[in-house]
Each structure stands twice: as C-alpha cells, then as structure tokens.
Design a protein around this motif. Sequence first.
Motif, PDB file in Angstrom:
ATOM      1  N   GLN A 118       0.828  -1.210   0.000  1.00 42.18           N
ATOM      2  CA  GLN A 118       0.000   0.000   0.000  1.00 42.18           C
ATOM      3  C   GLN A 118       0.871   1.273   0.000  1.00 42.18           C
ATOM      4  N   ASP A 119       0.200   2.421   0.132  1.00 44.93           N
ATOM      5  CA  ASP A 119       0.899   3.704  -0.012  1.00 44.93           C
ATOM      6  C   ASP A 119       1.591   4.184   1.258  1.00 44.93           C
ATOM      7  N   LYS A 136      -9.358   0.328   8.693  1.00 46.06           N
ATOM      8  CA  LYS A 136      -8.733   1.609   9.004  1.00 46.06           C
ATOM      9  C   LYS A 136      -7.304   1.348   9.463  1.00 46.06           C
ATOM     10  N   TYR A 144      -5.576   5.684   6.820  1.00 42.30           N
ATOM     11  CA  TYR A 144      -5.985   5.185   5.503  1.00 42.30           C
ATOM     12  C   TYR A 144      -7.145   4.216   5.697  1.00 42.30           C
TER      13      TYR A 144
END
Length: 314
Positions: A118-119, A136, A144
């Motif tokens: 993921q980011d 979450k 995120y």
Amino acid sequence: MSDIENKIREEAKKALESSDLSVVIGWGAGSVPFKTTPVFIDKAEDVDKLVWNPACVNNLAIYLPKLAADKKVGIVAKPCDIRSIIALIQEKQIKRENVYIIGLGCAGVVDAFNLDSQDFHLQDVTGLDWTNEGLKVSTTSCDYTLSCSDCLRDMCLVCTKREPAMFDVKLGEAAKPSEIRESLIPELAEERKAYWNEQFSKCIRCYACRQVCPACYCKVCFADRVEPKWTAKKATAEEAWMFHATRMMHLVGRCIGCGECERVCPVGIPIAELAREMAEAVKKTYDYEAGDPNQESPVLGQYNENDFDPAHHG
C-alpha cells in the motif's frame, strides 16, 4: 482498546477465576502493530495481555491436542479456529469438556504482505481497526481506509462461515464478505499440472505448512518415515509432488480451510487453494464439510449404503 477486546479480557478473567481452567490461549500484541503473537494466560491478573484486532491471524487450535489432553483449557477463537476444534473433537484428539471456547464473530484478518504493497510504510503503522467502510490503518502521519480485497488474506476472501459454530461464550458480530474471490487454479488438466509443477518446484521442504496445521498431529509424519519410505528429503519438484499430494490426501474431508499452511509458506505456494478444491469435491460428492458441528465423525469414518463409489466411472 476495542469493546470486543475488553469483553474478551472480562470473559477470560471470569473463566480463570471461577472454573478449573489451567490456561487461556489467545492473541497478544506483537513486536509491531500489524502483527500479533499467541499468548498463554494462566493468571487472571494477566488477561490485559489479550488483544483482538484484524492482525489476529494464527489458528490457535494447534495448541489444544497437547494442552487440553488431560486438563481444561480456555481458548479465544475465530470461526475457522473453532471448526478446527470441532474436527479435533470428532477425531477424538481432544474432549469437548476439556475446552472452554470464547468464540468471536469475524470480519476476516489481514495479510501483512498486502499491507506492505500500500501507499504507507509498514513501520509507520500504529493501529488496525475494522470500520463499516473497510480496514482503518492508522499511521504516524495519517489514517488510511482499505477495501477488503486490498488487505484480507486470500482464505478470508473466500470464507462464508464467519459465525462461530460452537462456543461457550460468543462475542462480536460477523461481517458478511463483500465479495467472493474465484479460484486462481487453471481448469484444464494440462494447465493445472503445469501450474502445480511450477508451484511445487519452489518448495524447499521446510515443512512449515505441516507444522502449523491443526490437522497434522501424527506423532510420526509419513514424510519422516524411514520404513516404508514414502518420499525423500530432497527438495526436488518430484519429491515435492509426492509430499504435497500425499499430505493433501491425508487432509481430505478434514481441512477446514484456515489457510495457515499458505500463510507460513516462505516461498509463497498457494497450497490452501488445493485444499479448498478438495473440500469442494468432498462437499459435492458426500455433502460433507469439515468442522461441521452436526457431524459426529470425519467423512472417511462414515459409511452409508448410498455413498458414491469412487471406483465407479459409469
């Protein structure tokens, strides 16, 4: 601390103080927020070590054959863990009266490898929580929200049994899967053979899949036998075929699909997919599912005159 986590601690404390439990098995905080570790609580004052969050991945039923052999044990368990417990009871590895089950409704658990893509950086994660929108992920800089398909383990994406099938206390509600992932295994025979050839050629014969499986409790595994010798220790594709195919036959009608074998595989072999396919064949042929509390014995321990004859091809 979540409301469910608080209730787990309350129930564990109550059970340790009021019954003859020797220990409560549950999950504790890991070294980082996106991981947990099995914990064994034998004092009521230590129940605060128990946690419940989307990183509680381990199937804790694996500890029961030894710990609950001759004394009563408490266990905090997801629905898939409970199906393992039921299978162990049906196979007479443990007695129901020796297990106190704190059963949990489940929304699935996360795959750390999926989080890693993921980011955000895994080392920045400070917490994980389920919300109505998805997972979450709290980090040191911001929060995120991830969809289930972006974070759940593969076996959780195909799981439809998210309510505990057996329990002494039930906590939390299950969340329906938002989508069901289809099998990744090719359908045509030659393509399937090529697929598993490629997968098994990666096997290093570490036996992690066997060691983590609650259904693999034989004192001497066929893979370790010298006489008769079923398979060599060499890490070749041919020997890996022998090991995985034989092990899978041993799990027919017994694997409940928790996916622990796949989670711990260091080379990423999707062996749980093969187990899932075998389970579907057993369901179709004998209308039997492993871990069903309504069954008294494993499918291979039952006989009915109308059973399908696998030798009959007409």
